[in-house]
Design a protein around this motif. Sequence first.
Motif, PDB file in Angstrom:
ATOM      1  N   THR A  19      37.696  35.966  39.297  1.00  0.00           N
ATOM      2  CA  THR A  19      39.139  35.741  39.128  1.00  0.00           C
ATOM      3  C   THR A  19      39.473  35.460  37.667  1.00  0.00           C
ATOM      4  OG1 THR A  19      39.146  34.787  41.350  1.00  0.00           O
ATOM      5  CG2 THR A  19      41.097  34.407  39.997  1.00  0.00           C
ATOM      6  N   LEU A  20      38.679  34.589  37.057  1.00  0.00           N
ATOM      7  CA  LEU A  20      38.943  34.246  35.654  1.00  0.00           C
ATOM      8  C   LEU A  20      38.799  35.481  34.765  1.00  0.00           C
ATOM      9  CD1 LEU A  20      37.048  30.823  35.527  1.00  0.00           C
ATOM     10  CD2 LEU A  20      39.511  31.147  35.263  1.00  0.00           C
ATOM     11  N   GLU A  21      37.751  36.231  35.023  1.00  0.00           N
ATOM     12  CA  GLU A  21      37.497  37.422  34.188  1.00  0.00           C
ATOM     13  C   GLU A  21      38.636  38.434  34.315  1.00  0.00           C
ATOM     14  OE1 GLU A  21      33.956  40.636  33.401  1.00  0.00           O
ATOM     15  OE2 GLU A  21      33.513  38.758  34.439  1.00  0.00           O
ATOM     16  N   ALA A  22      39.106  38.619  35.552  1.00  0.00           N
ATOM     17  CA  ALA A  22      40.188  39.591  35.762  1.00  0.00           C
ATOM     18  C   ALA A  22      41.460  39.172  35.039  1.00  0.00           C
ATOM     19  CB  ALA A  22      40.459  39.742  37.257  1.00  0.00           C
ATOM     20  N   HIS A  23      41.597  37.879  34.762  1.00  0.00           N
ATOM     21  CA  HIS A  23      42.795  37.393  34.061  1.00  0.00           C
ATOM     22  C   HIS A  23      42.539  37.181  32.576  1.00  0.00           C
ATOM     23  CE1 HIS A  23      44.115  36.661  38.195  1.00  0.00           C
ATOM     24  NE2 HIS A  23      45.328  36.705  37.707  1.00  0.00           N
TER      25      HIS A  23
ATOM     26  N   VAL B  11      39.747  45.940  40.104  1.00  0.00           N
ATOM     27  CA  VAL B  11      38.381  45.450  39.837  1.00  0.00           C
ATOM     28  C   VAL B  11      38.157  44.122  40.556  1.00  0.00           C
ATOM     29  CG1 VAL B  11      36.845  44.546  38.038  1.00  0.00           C
ATOM     30  CG2 VAL B  11      38.135  46.660  37.639  1.00  0.00           C
ATOM     31  N   LEU B  12      39.181  43.238  40.485  1.00  0.00           N
ATOM     32  CA  LEU B  12      39.050  41.939  41.153  1.00  0.00           C
ATOM     33  C   LEU B  12      38.940  42.123  42.667  1.00  0.00           C
ATOM     34  CD1 LEU B  12      39.025  38.857  41.206  1.00  0.00           C
ATOM     35  CD2 LEU B  12      41.510  38.863  41.070  1.00  0.00           C
ATOM     36  N   GLU B  13      39.786  43.003  43.193  1.00  0.00           N
ATOM     37  CA  GLU B  13      39.748  43.257  44.638  1.00  0.00           C
ATOM     38  C   GLU B  13      38.359  43.739  45.060  1.00  0.00           C
ATOM     39  OE1 GLU B  13      41.376  42.981  47.530  1.00  0.00           O
ATOM     40  OE2 GLU B  13      42.605  41.618  46.367  1.00  0.00           O
TER      41      GLU B  13
END
Lengths: 321, 117
Positions: A19-23, B11-13
């Motif tokens: 989650t952190l990386e995606a943000h 990517v997160l999904e």
Amino acid sequence: MKILAVDDDELIREILSATLEAHGYTDVTLAESGEDALQKIAASPTPFEGFMFDIQMPGMDGTELCQHVRQMEQYRNTPVIMITAMNNKEYVDRAFMAGATDYVTKPFDTTELMTRIRLADRLQSEARKAQAAQAAVPAATAAAAPKPPFKDPVTVKEVRGVVKSAALDNYVMLMLEQKQFAMGAFALRVPELEAVHAGSNTEEFTYVVTDVAEVISDVLVGAQAFLSYIGNGVFVCVGAKNKLPSADSMHDEFVMMLNDPDLVYCEEVATGFSAQIGDIAAPKLFEKRGDLRFLDRAVEKLNEAAAGGGRGGSGRSAFAA
Amino acid sequence: MQGMDASKAAVLEAGIARIRERFIASLEDRIESFCGLLEQLEDSATEESACLEIRAQAHKLHGICGSMGYPRMGSLAAQVEQHIDTVIAGPRPLNTDFVDELLNALLDEMEQSVDGT
């Protein structure tokens, strides 16, 4: 922001990391226990700028880890977000007492998680700028620099139950969300702090405010309350409504303790201390969870109580940093 | 998802989906462990330590289930956790009858989730 996230559950660590990386937070270190976290802190070539600690872990729990981190000079003010799947007030209280600044609850809501991280990021970046500005001032100039105005909060350290204003807000939000008990808040003012501020330097003033905070903490010891100094000589206290003392019941003992030189030491300004204490304010039924207006009402009630002394008018937001 | 462009959200999904698969794969081991602890609950010599271990495992499950899309399982795990807190704080000998019931309800839910996949 360089983040250390600690959780004993591998899957939770992976969710946090993803989650952190995606943000956009790509500098994330993961640790599986409190002990592992301390090793990673010690081994890190550059300091971490934010922490996320699971509260309940085998061995050293998140609260104990937070205490260890707060004892490290460089991490005294670094944001610490506690991760909790529990709705046990005792655990949460301990975490905030240990110096936590915020929390996220499991299961994670991505938006909520990132709101907390961004808030921590902003606080950290403001703190960095302030430090850089201070470092840029030559020592001689710094000594002559004007002290912060009386309306500003000062940081009170190592007094049971005393937290920064932002942490107090976060604690209240968590308690309101969990609907654990009916919350209440009251504000109190020690008017003579204004004269103390005028007649002392920043360090001396902070000592006196800390002594006063310690007295309040002692008076409230059975109430398991949290408090914060918000500036202008005003403290806001929060706790379970039915455990908070009324203004009348605590006033005399409080003033007596304030004037005990063993408890509040103030040699810069010869003064006796008095206290104005507002009635308890509570959240209203129609107010949504997370609505902190009752804290402002606590300050309004203080101003009403003090109106005879001509001190009405300001709200909590006007005081708070 | 707020604050992310579509590719990062994808990517997160995908990352969460992989974690979910591993979570589902872990359920059988978790069920087996709970079953062993249920047996220990029957023995007065081991019931308290079994309770504490059940609580620890239920706590972990409570923390992860919601994020993995199993809110009912998370809620049952939370009930187990909270009830054990009450039992442990109470008198001895422990009355673990309701722990047993709650844990069986949780195990049913876990088994259904495994079967559902």
